[in-house]
Design an enzyme around this catalytic site. Structure first.
Site, short mmCIF file in Angstrom:
data_model
loop_
_atom_site.label_atom_id
_atom_site.label_comp_id
_atom_site.label_asym_id
_atom_site.label_seq_id
_atom_site.Cartn_x
_atom_site.Cartn_y
_atom_site.Cartn_z
CE1 TYR A 101 -3.66 2.66 1.12
CE2 TYR A 101 -1.73 3.63 2.19
CZ TYR A 101 -3.03 3.74 1.72
OH TYR A 101 -3.71 4.93 1.86
CD GLU A 189 -5.76 4.72 -0.92
OE1 GLU A 189 -5.76 4.99 0.29
OE2 GLU A 189 -6.78 4.34 -1.52
#
Lengths: 386, 300
Positions: A101, A189
């Protein structure tokens, strides 16, 4: 402005961030063309701006054209949590060895950029944070300094990214930071950021939110704007440069300034009513903008009364009053207006309204915010709001 | 006394020859503010209704001894204008410009922090500051501010929202309560001056006896202010937070006003302020009523 996944990936590609080869499709036929170009197997992904696509059946693997037809046919038009799927993204299916992530956002408290990096990707980062906060490396970046490859590499090591992926991830972090800053993102993101068995890394998803204030230096954003999902009321408001958000209540709201508009919603709520919208006509609103605001509100069938709450600073009372009079001449307003007018030239404004000879049943004036809210809610109830 | 600006503050207006700068700059001057110069590149040597215009801030400062600047230029030029003022030694900069990209704001804030630590920026995207009867920089209509009295009690106002700043001034004026200084810090994500900066000054200002704080949903500035109040503010306070009924995940006009996933909600902020001993009203009028009660009990 929030981008769809496919737009986010197209935006990433501008900054050399590797993504899976693929294309967007509005029809089943287009999906097949995209799949042939990407190479089987492919993943067909619903393009909606809401989480939980996978669980809702909006992400499917396809090994050939027939399967693409089947899945694209099912997914296009599907309703996912109130969002109707109008497009699918079709990309070559990736072999995944590990999921990470990475994201950049602005930490408003620290007034610095914030990198969040974790070796545990592919799940909601909030869940990771709740389970094991130490699994996420949080790195503040001074916007004046920016991010060097060495610092990015160090973050990757500290996040316990696998040895073989460190260089790839570090390089990706620098590119993503470039996208975040030069690309004027509020949020950039990647979840998951994947490591493939061949040792390469790339972005398997993209979540990008753009800063509308920076639109003046990004002409390329126009195509993103075209696909924004606004309801009819919101589209009408945007064409008049009004800050409008549609809600579900029955009292239409017009106020000047975001704070006063929010406060107006609060007061209506406190006296037992419900707001049909948030509408900020902004500082320095003139007669035309007031007239346009009333037209937008009138478009909403749920509106049973209208509460205009103005505290003039730059905005002048006579402009507000002239706008109301003009709008009432131009549009047949379905709901009565209650107005509270204070601040710069309020006296002049109230005089204009009185002299216009508008009947009390269509427009009434109250001296305070609270009294006006009570009157607007009472009228709304009389006019058939539940 | 007052905070940040007073009757001696000499102000230049960057963008005095533009629409906003001219209108508000001259209004500030008419209020009694010492507006000593304007700055517009290429227009040096001219004047706007008797106020001399210079090409650069440095020239304006050298000629007038100005210590404050009112930045009223469009978003594209605002960052450079702020940094130019800081480099010229201006100590207090008020920027009303709305629509500056967040990346630019973050860069400006951190550049000031590093290279010009003595310069204070108020805003961007703020209504400005008024010390009633002394100095008004920005877009606040001076007549809605009640003059402070020599013996007090006077109230300091700090607000994150433009029109609610006026509403707060108006609520106090209705009750005849004097205002020491009213500071609109603005609703953008990276404000140059925050609640805590203002609370610190109000706490130290002998002319300020009580404080009103107007906040709104989004971010965590009110929560941080509550922590500070608990530890360091002894003067009584009332507050109001706008956006109790705002739906989650929707931006309500300000770049800063957004609630997401239960963070930055009005309820959370109100609870934090209450826990710090602040009296919290459910609307601006109630915050005014609560302040009147506070002052009445102080008088007893």
């Amino acid at each position: 402005m929030d981008l769809f996944e496919y737009q986010g990936k197209q935006y990433f590609a501008r900054f050399d961030i590797p993504v899976s080869p693929g294309d967007v499709a509005l029809t089943v036929d287009e999906a097949v063309v995209a799949a042939e170009a990407a190479g089987y197997p492919v993943v067909v992904k619903a393009q909606v701006q809401v989480g939980g696509r996978g669980k809702a059946g909006g992400i499917k693997l396809a090994n050939n054209a027939d399967e693409v037809r089947l899945h694209a046919g099912n997914i296009l038009g599907m309703d996912i949590k109130g969002h109707v799927v109008k497009r699918v993204w079709v990309e070559h299916a990736s072999d995944i060895k590990k999921e990470y992530y990475a994201s950049y956002s602005l930490d408003r408290a620290a007034k610095k950029h914030l990198l969040m990096l974790s070796a545990e990707g592919g799940v909601e980062i909030e869940a990771v944070a709740a389970k094991d906060p130490n699994a996420i490396v949080m790195l503040h970046i001074d916007p004046v300094d920016g991010l060097s490859l060495a610092v990015a590499r160090d973050a990757a090591v500290r996040a316990k990214i696998d040895e073989e992926a460190i260089d790839g991830v570090a390089s990706m972090l620098v590119k993503l930071y470039d996208c975040f800053t030069r690309g004027d993102c509020d949020l950039a993101e990647i979840n998951p950021l994947i490591l493939r068995p061949d040792g390469g890394v790339h972005a398997l998803d993209a979540k990008v939110s753009l800063d509308n204030n920076a639109a003046f230096r990004h002409p390329e954003w126009d195509e993103f704007r075209a696909t924004e999902e606004l309801d009819e009321r919101e589209k009408l408001a945007r064409s008049h440069d009004l800050q409008y958000i549609g809600l579900d209540g029955t009292v239409g709201i017009i106020a000047n300034g975001a704070g006063l508009a929010m406060s107006t919603l609060d007061v209506v709520n406190q006296v037992g009513g419900t707001a049909a919208n948030f509408l900020d006509i902004g500082g320095g609103a003139n007669a035309d903008m007031m007239a346009a605001a009333l037209e937008v509100i009138n478009f909403d069938q749920n509106v049973k009364s209208i509460f205009i709450n103005i505290f003039g600073g730059i905005t002048r009372g006579e402009d507000v009053a002239n706008g109301i009079v003009a709008a009432m001449g131009r549009v047949d307003l379905r709901a009565p207006i209650v107005i509270r007018l204070d601040g710069t030239n309020a006296e002049e404004g109230r005089a204009i309204l009185v002299n216009a000879g508008i009947p009390e049943s269509k427009l009434s004036s109250k001296p305070t915010m609270l009294e006006a809210a009570r009157a607007a809610v009472a009228l709304s109830n009389q006019n058939g709001a539940k | 006394m007052a905070i940040f600006v007073n009757a001696d503050t000499k102000v230049i207006v960057q963008g005095l020859t533009g629409g906003q700068g001219k209108y508000h700059g001259l209004r500030n001057k008419a209020y009694g503010t010492q507006v000593v110069a304007g700055v517009t590149p290429g227009k040096g040597g001219t004047d706007v209704e008797g106020v001399p215009v210079f090409d650069t801030v440095a020239q304006a400062v050298a000629a007038t001894g100005a210590t404050a600047s009112f930045v009223a230029v469009p978003p594209k030029a605002a960052s450079a204008a702020i940094l130019e003022a800081a480099a010229a030694g201006i100590a207090f900069i008020v920027c009303i410009t709305e629509g500056i990209p967040a990346q630019d704001e973050a860069k400006v804030f951190n550049t000031l922090l590093r290279n010009h630590p003595k310069t204070r920026l108020l805003g961007p995207n703020c209504p400005g500051i008024i010390s009633p009867g002394k100095c008004n920089i920005g877009i606040t209509a001076g007549e809605i501010a009640q003059l402070p009295t020599a013996k007090g009690p006077n109230v300091g106002i700090v607000s994150r929202s433009g029109t609610l700043t006026y509403q707060a001034l108006y609520e106090l004026k209705q009750r005849g309560i004097g205002v020491s200084t009213c500071v609109g810090i603005g609703g953008d994500p990276v404000p140059g001056t925050n609640f805590i900066d203002c609370l610190k000054e109000f706490q130290a200002d002998p002319e300020t006896h009580a404080i009103i704080l107007i906040g709104e949903i989004g971010g965590s500035a009110e929560e941080e202010a509550a922590e500070y109040i608990k530890a360091s503010v002894t003067k009584p306070m009332s507050a109001y937070i706008a956006g109790v009924t705002a739906p989650e995940g929707k931006k309500m006009g300000h770049a800063g006003a957004i609630t997401s996933g239960g963070k930055g909600t009005a309820k959370g902020k109100m609870d934090a302020l209450r826990a710090a001993g602040v009296k919290v009203g459910l609307n601006p009028t109630e915050a005014g009523d609560l302040m009147a009660e506070i002052l009445a009990s102080m008088a007893r």
